[in-house]
Design a protein around this motif. Structure first.
Motif, PDB file in Angstrom:
ATOM      1  N   GLY A  67      -0.889   5.600   1.718  1.00  0.00           N
ATOM      2  CA  GLY A  67      -1.045   4.241   2.223  1.00  0.00           C
ATOM      3  C   GLY A  67      -0.190   3.942   3.436  1.00  0.00           C
ATOM      4  N   ASP A 106      -7.081  -6.871   3.388  1.00  0.00           N
ATOM      5  CA  ASP A 106      -7.382  -6.437   2.024  1.00  0.00           C
ATOM      6  C   ASP A 106      -7.850  -7.631   1.189  1.00  0.00           C
ATOM      7  OD1 ASP A 106      -6.462  -6.072  -0.936  1.00  0.00           O
ATOM      8  OD2 ASP A 106      -6.470  -4.044  -0.117  1.00  0.00           O
ATOM      9  N   VAL A 111       1.242   3.707   7.249  1.00  0.00           N
ATOM     10  CA  VAL A 111       0.616   3.460   8.552  1.00  0.00           C
ATOM     11  C   VAL A 111       1.491   3.982   9.689  1.00  0.00           C
ATOM     12  CG1 VAL A 111      -0.649   1.437   7.731  1.00  0.00           C
ATOM     13  CG2 VAL A 111       1.632   1.142   8.737  1.00  0.00           C
ATOM     14  N   LYS A 117      -2.848  -3.603   9.993  1.00  0.00           N
ATOM     15  CA  LYS A 117      -3.969  -2.731   9.660  1.00  0.00           C
ATOM     16  C   LYS A 117      -4.552  -2.969   8.272  1.00  0.00           C
ATOM     17  CE  LYS A 117      -2.308   0.931  12.728  1.00  0.00           C
ATOM     18  NZ  LYS A 117      -1.717   2.293  12.810  1.00  0.00           N
ATOM     19  N   LYS A 118      -3.756  -3.512   7.351  1.00  0.00           N
ATOM     20  CA  LYS A 118      -4.232  -3.655   5.969  1.00  0.00           C
ATOM     21  C   LYS A 118      -4.229  -5.106   5.485  1.00  0.00           C
ATOM     22  CE  LYS A 118      -2.805   1.026   4.610  1.00  0.00           C
ATOM     23  NZ  LYS A 118      -4.129   1.554   4.209  1.00  0.00           N
ATOM     24  N   LEU A 139      -2.324  -1.821  -5.771  1.00  0.00           N
ATOM     25  CA  LEU A 139      -2.680  -1.440  -4.408  1.00  0.00           C
ATOM     26  C   LEU A 139      -1.945  -0.195  -3.930  1.00  0.00           C
ATOM     27  CD1 LEU A 139      -2.718  -4.937  -2.637  1.00  0.00           C
ATOM     28  CD2 LEU A 139      -4.682  -3.586  -3.386  1.00  0.00           C
ATOM     29  N   THR A 169       2.237  -3.693   8.026  1.00  0.00           N
ATOM     30  CA  THR A 169       1.323  -2.567   8.289  1.00  0.00           C
ATOM     31  C   THR A 169       0.717  -2.611   9.688  1.00  0.00           C
ATOM     32  OG1 THR A 169      -0.721  -3.606   7.430  1.00  0.00           O
ATOM     33  CG2 THR A 169       0.724  -2.517   5.827  1.00  0.00           C
ATOM     34  N   GLN A 218      -0.749   3.214  -2.854  1.00  0.00           N
ATOM     35  CA  GLN A 218      -1.361   4.515  -2.610  1.00  0.00           C
ATOM     36  C   GLN A 218      -0.313   5.585  -2.298  1.00  0.00           C
ATOM     37  OE1 GLN A 218      -4.310   3.997   0.545  1.00  0.00           O
ATOM     38  NE2 GLN A 218      -4.671   1.897  -0.139  1.00  0.00           N
ATOM     39  N   TRP A 278       0.816  -1.215   0.000  1.00  0.00           N
ATOM     40  CA  TRP A 278       0.000   0.000   0.000  1.00  0.00           C
ATOM     41  C   TRP A 278       0.855   1.273   0.000  1.00  0.00           C
ATOM     42  CZ3 TRP A 278      -0.550  -4.418   2.766  1.00  0.00           C
ATOM     43  CH2 TRP A 278      -1.636  -5.229   2.404  1.00  0.00           C
TER      44      TRP A 278
END
Length: 219
Positions: A208, A141, A210, A137-138, A202, A134, A204, A110
């Motif tokens: 993206g 997905d 964190v 946290k991700k 994916l 992450t 970003q 991300w």
């Protein structure tokens, strides 16, 4: 791509660095304190943790690390959360003659850090990914979970395998023996081109991220 738990990447000083590091160690604030805490004659790799000290602070810290290398206290030195501009500025500073061997940055699907990775590869600097999972946290997905199901692996294992296939050193942080074992079990499958193409979508950029570590916002 044939990778094993023993796979390494060559640093620009000729030494080898494992592609996957497991566990966690929080270093004290100086080489001497670190050597004392670890009870070691020398440290394999020591990093300037961030560029927050500014140009003069980064320069001073780097000169101290160069002295530590000269004295045999440290084998390799590098930086963390540095942008290409930070590295270029450092290399042009008076008395600097050792190029960073590693740049440790937040990196995962991300926030793929494409510009920093391209620069480091061009300059022979190994990229090391911190916070690769992450902080969890991700990892839910749907795309990553779908790829994980395809290979009979977990989302975390897919992310770590992706990093290794980018020739990026991964340092997943965990104190849990089960998680450490899981993180190491990524050498019996390979992400195919379709997987890689999906993961590429994916990205970003810094949106993206964190963590607070954005190399581009620090002067």
């Amino acid at each position: 791509m044939s990778l094993t738990l023993a796979s390494t990447v060559k640093l620009n000083n000729g030494l080898d660095l494992p592609l996957l590091a497991l566990g966690v160690y929080e270093s004290p604030t100086s080489v001497e304190k670190s050597r004392y805490a670890l009870q070691l004659d020398y440290i394999d790799l020591y990093l300037v943790h961030s560029p927050l000290a500014g140009a003069s602070g980064r320069h001073e810290a780097w000169l101290a690390l160069q002295d530590a290398v000269k004295e045999g206290k440290v084998k390799s030195i590098g930086v963390s959360n540095f942008s290409p501009a930070h590295i270029e500025q450092l290399l042009k500073s008076e008395g600097v003659y050792i190029q960073p061997a590693v740049n440790q940055i937040e990196m995962h699907p991300w926030n793929q850090q494409k510009e920093i990775v391209a620069y480091c590869k061009k300059e022979g600097i190994v990229v090391q990914a911190h916070t690769p999972l992450t902080q969890g946290k991700k990892l839910g997905d749907p795309m990553i979970c779908g790829i994980a199901k395809k290979h009979g692996k977990t989302a975390a294992q897919v992310v770590l395998r992706w990093l290794l296939q980018q020739d990026v050193v991964a340092i997943p942080k965990s104190e849990n023996p089960g998680r450490i074992k899981e993180n190491a079990d990524i050498h019996d499958f390979t992400l195919d081109q379709k997987d890689l193409d999906l993961i590429a979508t994916l990205d970003q950029g810094q949106n993206g991220s964190v963590t607070i570590w954005n190399p581009w916002t620090i002067e």
